[in-house]
Design an enzyme around this catalytic site. Structure first.
Site, short mmCIF file in Angstrom:
data_model
loop_
_atom_site.label_atom_id
_atom_site.label_comp_id
_atom_site.label_asym_id
_atom_site.label_seq_id
_atom_site.Cartn_x
_atom_site.Cartn_y
_atom_site.Cartn_z
N TYR A 111 0.87 -1.18 0.00
CA TYR A 111 0.00 0.00 0.00
C TYR A 111 0.90 1.23 0.00
O TYR A 111 1.41 1.65 1.04
CB TYR A 111 -0.93 -0.01 1.22
CG TYR A 111 -1.79 1.22 1.35
CD1 TYR A 111 -2.40 1.80 0.24
CD2 TYR A 111 -2.00 1.81 2.59
CE1 TYR A 111 -3.19 2.93 0.36
CE2 TYR A 111 -2.80 2.94 2.72
CZ TYR A 111 -3.39 3.49 1.60
OH TYR A 111 -4.17 4.62 1.71
N ASP A 154 -2.34 -1.45 -3.88
CA ASP A 154 -2.67 -0.08 -4.23
C ASP A 154 -1.35 0.68 -4.27
O ASP A 154 -0.82 1.08 -3.22
CB ASP A 154 -3.62 0.51 -3.19
CG ASP A 154 -3.92 1.98 -3.43
OD1 ASP A 154 -3.48 2.52 -4.47
OD2 ASP A 154 -4.59 2.60 -2.57
N HIS A 258 -12.04 1.98 -4.34
CA HIS A 258 -11.31 1.06 -5.20
C HIS A 258 -12.18 -0.18 -5.45
O HIS A 258 -13.02 -0.52 -4.63
CB HIS A 258 -10.01 0.60 -4.56
CG HIS A 258 -9.01 1.67 -4.30
ND1 HIS A 258 -7.85 1.81 -5.02
CD2 HIS A 258 -8.99 2.66 -3.36
CE1 HIS A 258 -7.15 2.82 -4.55
NE2 HIS A 258 -7.82 3.36 -3.54
#
Length: 266
Positions: A111, A154, A258
């Site tokens: 992330y 991500d 998302h």
């Protein structure tokens, strides 16, 4: 047997556990990599995943912020949880698959920092942190064996012109600025990673995984970005057979901004 691997920034796993249940019921991934779980390890809803048949979990959490978790039907072994970018944030977890045809494969769940709103490291400490994090990913990638590894998550950068709704308008917007694109490209090159999504979807086509909460009608405006990624080492790239970006999930009740992205290997 193929491996069905999903990455999803869930934006609070406890708040959206019912959405996770819905996704699992419909799509049954073998491995589910979550980002922005937003809870400490002791509060992670392991019981819910056990009930769903996912009894193997590598969790790296943090109170209220960040956090990653790799949930699996296949036995896992934790291999590392790295701190990058000079901040003690829970933004990475590594896990090795221990059984089946993909035994020995290491999955890195990342992330990357979002970077705030101002694309100037001198004025915005969050953006400076993001750039430092990407630099550390490049250093890390250059020191790996480059076999039987998968990197998902991500990454908070949309690198290609068709990874954003309007390339020219986005050049000064955090997530698509030239310096971010350059640094993510360097990280990809240093690790020898193959971009699975763009292996299956031509660069000439729009491809998004994120739509802002700020849009009055996200579907009508379709001002998306491809912030979520699946990368593999070159030895694994020929085995990628399918990609599924579940855009419909952005329209579910109280969704993440998302959507889940699944790749099928083998």
């Amino acid at each position: 047997m193929p491996l069905r691997l999903t990455t999803w920034n869930i934006n609070s796993v406890r708040l959206r556990i019912d959405l996770v249940r819905r996704y699992i019921a419909d799509h049954a991934p073998d491995v589910l990599c979550l980002q922005e779980t937003k809870c400490i390890n002791d509060l992670f809803p392991l019981g819910a995943f056990h009930d769903l048949g996912y009894r193997h979990c590598v969790v790296h959490g943090q109170k209220g912020y960040h956090g990653v978790a790799t949930i699996s039907r296949i036995p896992l072994e934790r291999v590392e949880s790295m701190i990058l970018g000079g901040e003690d944030h829970a933004r990475h977890a590594g896990a090795r698959l221990m059984e089946g045809p993909f035994a020995g494969t290491v999955i890195h769940n990342f992330y990357v920092p979002a970077g705030g709103d101002i694309p100037d490291p001198a004025l915005n400490a969050k953006f400076a942190h993001k750039l430092a994090y990407l630099d550390d990913m490049t250093l890390w990638g250059g020191n790996r064996l480059r076999q039987k590894e998968i990197m998902v998550g991500d990454l908070n950068v949309a690198p290609l012109p068709n990874d954003v709704w309007d390339h020219k308008k986005m050049l000064k917007i955090v997530s698509h600025t030239p310096v971010e694109v350059e640094k993510l490209t360097e990280a990809q090159s240093a690790g020898g990673w193959v971009d699975v999504m763009r292996q299956l979807v031509p660069d000439s086509e729009k491809l998004f995984t994120w739509w802002s909460y700020r849009a009055a009608d996200w579907l009508a405006s379709n001002r998306g970005r491809r912030l979520d990624h699946i990368w593999v080492t070159p030895d694994m790239a020929p085995g990628i057979t399918k990609l599924d970006v579940l855009k419909d999930a952005r329209g579910w009740d109280r969704p993440s901004d998302h959507v889940p992205v699944m790749a099928v290997l083998g």
